[in-house]
Design an enzyme around this catalytic site. Structure first.
Site, mmCIF file in Angstrom:
data_model
loop_
_atom_site.group_PDB
_atom_site.id
_atom_site.type_symbol
_atom_site.label_atom_id
_atom_site.label_comp_id
_atom_site.label_asym_id
_atom_site.label_seq_id
_atom_site.Cartn_x
_atom_site.Cartn_y
_atom_site.Cartn_z
ATOM 1 N N ASP A 52 11.618 6.251 -7.934
ATOM 2 C CA ASP A 52 11.087 7.203 -6.949
ATOM 3 C C ASP A 52 9.565 7.266 -7.066
ATOM 4 O O ASP A 52 9.013 7.274 -8.162
ATOM 5 C CB ASP A 52 11.701 8.587 -7.186
ATOM 6 N N ALA B 282 15.358 6.432 -0.547
ATOM 7 C CA ALA B 282 13.896 6.611 -0.466
ATOM 8 C C ALA B 282 13.449 6.551 0.986
ATOM 9 O O ALA B 282 13.721 5.582 1.690
ATOM 10 C CB ALA B 282 13.201 5.534 -1.284
ATOM 11 N N THR C 183 20.796 7.949 8.973
ATOM 12 C CA THR C 183 20.963 9.215 9.679
ATOM 13 C C THR C 183 21.620 9.017 11.044
ATOM 14 O O THR C 183 21.538 7.936 11.631
ATOM 15 C CB THR C 183 19.574 9.861 9.873
ATOM 16 N N ASP C 184 22.221 10.097 11.560
ATOM 17 C CA ASP C 184 22.771 10.041 12.921
ATOM 18 C C ASP C 184 21.669 10.086 13.979
ATOM 19 O O ASP C 184 21.918 9.852 15.160
ATOM 20 C CB ASP C 184 23.787 11.175 13.148
ATOM 21 N N GLU C 185 20.431 10.396 13.541
ATOM 22 C CA GLU C 185 19.343 10.525 14.517
ATOM 23 C C GLU C 185 19.015 9.192 15.198
ATOM 24 O O GLU C 185 18.381 9.169 16.247
ATOM 25 C CB GLU C 185 18.096 11.107 13.850
ATOM 26 N N TYR D 44 10.479 9.253 13.222
ATOM 27 C CA TYR D 44 11.387 9.200 12.059
ATOM 28 C C TYR D 44 12.642 8.396 12.406
ATOM 29 O O TYR D 44 13.024 7.454 11.690
ATOM 30 C CB TYR D 44 11.774 10.624 11.630
ATOM 31 N N LYS E 145 14.029 4.791 10.860
ATOM 32 C CA LYS E 145 15.337 4.628 10.212
ATOM 33 C C LYS E 145 16.165 3.572 10.959
ATOM 34 O O LYS E 145 16.870 2.767 10.345
ATOM 35 C CB LYS E 145 16.095 5.961 10.166
HETATM 36 N N1 LIG Z 1 18.422 15.367 4.792
HETATM 37 C C1 LIG Z 1 19.298 15.033 5.728
HETATM 38 O O1 LIG Z 1 19.847 15.904 6.425
HETATM 39 C C2 LIG Z 1 19.659 13.594 5.937
HETATM 40 C C3 LIG Z 1 20.736 13.294 6.782
HETATM 41 C C4 LIG Z 1 21.109 11.950 6.951
HETATM 42 C C5 LIG Z 1 20.410 10.958 6.295
HETATM 43 N N2 LIG Z 1 19.358 11.279 5.503
HETATM 44 C C6 LIG Z 1 18.657 10.186 4.810
HETATM 45 O O2 LIG Z 1 18.942 10.335 3.435
HETATM 46 C C7 LIG Z 1 17.835 9.914 2.657
HETATM 47 C C8 LIG Z 1 17.432 11.017 1.714
HETATM 48 O O3 LIG Z 1 17.102 12.177 2.469
HETATM 49 P P1 LIG Z 1 16.547 13.480 1.755
HETATM 50 O O4 LIG Z 1 16.757 14.599 2.686
HETATM 51 O O5 LIG Z 1 17.076 13.534 0.391
HETATM 52 O O6 LIG Z 1 14.988 13.129 1.699
HETATM 53 P P2 LIG Z 1 13.850 13.751 0.794
HETATM 54 O O7 LIG Z 1 12.626 13.728 1.636
HETATM 55 O O8 LIG Z 1 14.286 15.031 0.179
HETATM 56 O O9 LIG Z 1 13.713 12.705 -0.414
HETATM 57 C C9 LIG Z 1 13.161 11.441 -0.242
HETATM 58 C C10 LIG Z 1 12.862 10.881 -1.631
HETATM 59 O O10 LIG Z 1 12.324 9.561 -1.473
HETATM 60 C C11 LIG Z 1 11.173 9.445 -2.298
HETATM 61 N N3 LIG Z 1 10.272 8.452 -1.681
HETATM 62 C C12 LIG Z 1 9.585 8.565 -0.519
HETATM 63 N N4 LIG Z 1 8.884 7.451 -0.283
HETATM 64 C C13 LIG Z 1 9.152 6.595 -1.312
HETATM 65 C C14 LIG Z 1 8.746 5.283 -1.629
HETATM 66 N N5 LIG Z 1 7.907 4.604 -0.824
HETATM 67 N N6 LIG Z 1 9.216 4.703 -2.751
HETATM 68 C C15 LIG Z 1 10.056 5.378 -3.579
HETATM 69 N N7 LIG Z 1 10.468 6.644 -3.328
HETATM 70 C C16 LIG Z 1 10.021 7.237 -2.211
HETATM 71 C C17 LIG Z 1 10.565 10.828 -2.345
HETATM 72 O O11 LIG Z 1 9.694 11.005 -3.443
HETATM 73 C C18 LIG Z 1 11.826 11.684 -2.430
HETATM 74 O O12 LIG Z 1 12.231 11.823 -3.750
HETATM 75 C C19 LIG Z 1 16.738 9.523 3.642
HETATM 76 O O13 LIG Z 1 16.745 8.134 3.782
HETATM 77 C C20 LIG Z 1 17.162 10.183 4.936
HETATM 78 O O14 LIG Z 1 16.736 9.428 6.035
HETATM 79 C C21 LIG Z 1 18.953 12.569 5.301
#
Ligand SMILES: NC(=O)c1ccc[n+]([C@@H]2O[C@H](COP(=O)([O-])OP(=O)(O)OC[C@H]3O[C@@H](n4cnc5c(N)ncnc54)[C@H](O)[C@@H]3O)[C@@H](O)[C@H]2O)c1
Length: 366
Positions: free
Chosen positions: A34, A83, A135-137, A160, A164
């Site tokens: 991370d 990530a 994501t579903d987006e 965003y 994705k």
């Molecule tokens: N939160 C939601 O509702 C949701 C729903 C569906 C999918 N997702 C997907 O799930 C994944 C995680 O979502 P989240 O809500 O936990 O996100 P978040 O923003 O809480 O966490 C993202 C993590 O990635 C790390 N990161 C960012 N850029 C990086 C890089 N270049 N190299 C290494 N680490 C890096 C950040 O430090 C952080 O720890 C994402 O890919 C997101 O698109 C999220």
């Protein structure tokens, strides 16, 4: 020999919950990779930091000088990619970092994984997995009816979602072109402990607790399908262990709510847990329930109206099902944020104070 999984983005919201699930339900070693952006924090992993099956490496998924030697040294049987830059509003204010991490970063991670995978012995090569969490987006917006299926065409509307979508296509292309064993999951909105307080549910909780107005975009009628984060992590583990390669799986909670309903549910949980009459921030305000703090603000530009996931493939094929209902999940979440105010303060770290993001002022908005 003990198996190792690399969890990229494991210090973020969903990633840290996934790390906990892996450590609790499998005997695997976990290596978190991370970058620790504003959204990632080692506090999210403090309870597992001393576990012998856990290790942390700070680095960027887009940096092959970090990723390639890491894969060589820990020799994972799987990489799970969380990530990302993940906040739609921030992607409106500054899309470049979304392109850099979500598209280029995912590409670099995928390409490093491919080089590593190619050197594996027969048997190991077939067993290897690259699970990309999406994501579903990516599907765009629905009307009043219908659901996104795995066959729904991609039609992303925010920077965003576009980033994705591009990364999903790369992951799929690496399976089609090189035969790499990749899987993509597209999940609906998650909520639960450890979510950075810029997102709707934690933002609402923290603003309500401090007696501030609760911003609701537009008319509050935008619909999302909400899934408790532990249910999502259980689905990801199932997909990782039993999913078919080259396939994508939709994951959702069958729990559609308008934003206004979400805020009402959060406020009801707060009324139950810490009635406003007993909250020093509200005692003299005359406010008798938290929902009275709601205020309608200008909508997000390009705000998708409705998302709804058809998760019947993962339910039927892999026998996964969401277990935590919305009412229970919100109660758990609100309780967690009330009990973890120090975490909230520490992760915001003076850099985020609940301000409005994603206004796209350059397009003429006030
Ligand atoms: N939160 C939601 O509702 C949701 C729903 C569906 C999918 N997702 C997907 O799930 C994944 C995680 O979502 P989240 O809500 O936990 O996100 P978040 O923003 O809480 O966490 C993202 C993590 O990635 C790390 N990161 C960012 N850029 C990086 C890089 N270049 N190299 C290494 N680490 C890096 C950040 O430090 C952080 O720890 C994402 O890919 C997101 O698109 C999220």
């Amino acid at each position: 020999m003990t198996k190792t999984v690399v969890v990229a983005g494991g210090a973020g919201f969903i990633g840290c919950n996934f790390v906990r699930a892996v450590l609790a339900r499998t005997g695997w070693h976990v290596v978190v990779l991370d970058k620790l952006t504003y959204a990632g924090n080692l506090l999210n992993l403090a309870d597992v930091a001393a576990r012998p099956r856990y290790a942390f490496v700070r680095g960027d998924i887009g940096d092959p000088r970090v990723v390639r030697p890491l894969l060589e040294s820990c020799r994972p049987f799987a990489i799970v990619n969380f990530a990302a830059e993940s906040h739609v509003d921030r992607s409106i204010d500054g899309p470049r970092s979304f392109l850099e991490t979500n598209v280029v970063g995912t590409f670099e991670l995928l390409d490093a994984a491919r080089s590593f995978w190619l050197q594996l012995k027969d048997g190991e090569r077939e067993a290897f997995r690259f699970l990309h969490v999406s994501t579903d987006e990516v599907y765009g917006s629905l009307g009043e009816t219908g659901h996104f299926t795995e066959e729904t065409a991609y039609s992303p509307n925010s920077p965003y979602a576009a980033s994705k979508a591009a990364s999903d296509h790369f992951v799929h292309a690496y399976h089609q072109t090189y035969g790499m064993p990749t899987v993509v999951t597209n999940c609906s909105n998650n909520y639960g402990p450890f979510q950075f307080p810029e997102k709707l549910i934690p933002l609402t909780i923290l603003k309500a607790l401090s007696g501030k107005s609760l911003p609701i975009y537009g008319d509050g009628g935008n619909v999302r399908d909400w899934l408790y984060v532990e249910d999502h992590c259980a689905a990801l583990l199932t997909v990782l262990q039993h999913g078919r390669v080259g396939v994508k799986y939709n994951i959702g909670g069958r729990s559609e709510r308008t934003n206004l309903q979400v805020v009402a549910e959060v406020c009801a949980a707060l009324d139950h847990l810490l009635p406003s009459q007993h909250n020093p921030a509200l005692m003299s305000s005359g406010i008798s329930n938290y929902f009275d703090l709601r205020t309608f603000v200008r909508d997000r530009p390009g705000h998708d109206r409705r998302y709804a996931i058809d998760s019947s493939l993962v339910e039927k094929e892999l026998r996964w099902t969401a277990r935590v209902g919305f009412h229970e999940g919100i109660r758990n979440t609100v309780e967690w944020y009330v009990q973890n105010s120090e975490w909230c303060h520490a992760v915001c770290g003076g850099t985020y104070g609940g301000e409005r993001l994603g206004r796209a002022v350059e397009h003429g908005a006030p």
